[in-house]
Scaffold this motif. Structure first.
Motif, PDB file in Angstrom:
ATOM      1  N   MET A  41     -11.588   9.763  16.201  1.00  0.00           N
ATOM      2  CA  MET A  41     -10.595  10.559  15.455  1.00  0.00           C
ATOM      3  C   MET A  41     -10.345  11.920  16.079  1.00  0.00           C
ATOM      4  N   GLY A  42     -11.075  12.271  17.080  1.00  0.00           N
ATOM      5  CA  GLY A  42     -10.889  13.586  17.668  1.00  0.00           C
ATOM      6  C   GLY A  42     -11.364  14.685  16.730  1.00  0.00           C
ATOM      7  N   LEU A  43     -10.798  15.861  16.898  1.00  0.00           N
ATOM      8  CA  LEU A  43     -11.146  17.028  16.084  1.00  0.00           C
ATOM      9  C   LEU A  43     -10.038  17.270  15.074  1.00  0.00           C
ATOM     10  N   ARG A  44     -10.410  17.333  13.807  1.00  0.00           N
ATOM     11  CA  ARG A  44      -9.420  17.566  12.767  1.00  0.00           C
ATOM     12  C   ARG A  44      -9.731  18.861  12.036  1.00  0.00           C
ATOM     13  N   LEU A  45      -8.711  19.675  11.851  1.00  0.00           N
ATOM     14  CA  LEU A  45      -8.875  20.986  11.248  1.00  0.00           C
ATOM     15  C   LEU A  45      -9.011  20.870   9.741  1.00  0.00           C
ATOM     16  N   ILE A  46     -10.069  21.481   9.201  1.00  0.00           N
ATOM     17  CA  ILE A  46     -10.314  21.433   7.760  1.00  0.00           C
ATOM     18  C   ILE A  46      -9.695  22.657   7.085  1.00  0.00           C
ATOM     19  N   HIS A  47     -10.177  23.830   7.452  1.00  0.00           N
ATOM     20  CA  HIS A  47      -9.660  25.104   6.970  1.00  0.00           C
ATOM     21  C   HIS A  47      -9.750  26.116   8.107  1.00  0.00           C
TER      22      HIS A  47
END
Lengths: 111, 116
Positions: A41-47
């Motif tokens: 999924m790679g890197l996903r931004l949370i906040h």
């Protein structure tokens, strides 16, 4: 100069438990970020935060809260952990030349 | 909808040969592109970047090429070394400071293995 540090390095939680991940930086950067990395999924931004006292939602904010009470710290909270939140969490800051500097990561396992 | 795509999950090359990692993007507003390298159990580290006003940027063994018309960028590593074995992430931004955007969009990564 430690750069970006994350606490803890590894944690096991039971479903429904809460915890806080701490990110600290000593580079005096304004912008700070929390990502999660999942296989494939790679890197996903949370906040993320653009400065002390500010926060904003990223791509996958549900189930997480954040606070930036001090410029050098960015906290990520899980109020009621779920197995879907098992992941590796990375904190990053934005520095010179629009480059993000990452911490070493926190591995979280939710049972 | 993936805005940054790395279609090859893995790549294997021989030491001394060239490694070419590819990245495609769909958002025409992206104007800054970065490559990050990640070793197991470590955070990603910045490798090289390129802005949309250039078509090539070089740093030692690493060169990034940008083809805006094709919305494609590639990372070339020459010569490849076993220590280059890692996961490489492509990332894009629509302008950290110029447009007020402070976020990067990452691809899913390509695992490079350089065999001795």
């Amino acid at each position: 100069n430690a750069g970006v540090t994350q606490t803890p390095k590894f944690r096991v939680l039971k479903t429904g438990q809460s915890m806080t991940l701490l990110c600290a930086q000593d580079m005096n950067h304004e912008y700070m970020y929390w990502y999660r990395q999942d296989p494939g999924m790679g890197l996903r931004l949370i906040h993320y935060s653009v400065g002390e006292g500010t926060t904003a939602k990223g791509e996958v904010p549900d189930g997480y809260n954040v606070s930036r009470l001090k410029k050098q710290n960015f906290l990520l909270g899980l109020e009621s952990a779920a197995p879907s939140q098992t992941s590796v969490y990375f904190c990053a800051t934005l520095g010179y030349g629009e480059t993000q500097y990452f911490g070493p990561g926190t591995r979280l396992l939710v049972l | 909808d993936q805005q940054v795509k790395q279609n090859s999950p893995s790549l294997s090359v021989q030491e001394g040969r060239i490694s070419i990692l590819n990245c495609d993007y769909t958002n025409s507003m992206f104007d800054y592109f970065l490559w990050y390298k990640k070793y197991p159990a470590e955070g990603p580290t910045f490798l090289i970047s390129i802005s949309s006003i250039k078509d090539k940027n070089e740093d030692g063994r690493f060169t990034v090429f940008l083809n805006k018309s094709a919305k494609h960028l590639s990372l070339h590593i020459v010569p490849s070394q076993p220590g280059d074995s890692a996961v490489y992430f492509c990332a894009a931004s629509d302008g950290f400071f110029s447009s007020g955007s402070e976020k990067l969009v990452f691809g899913k990564g390509t695992k490079l293995t350089v065999n001795p």
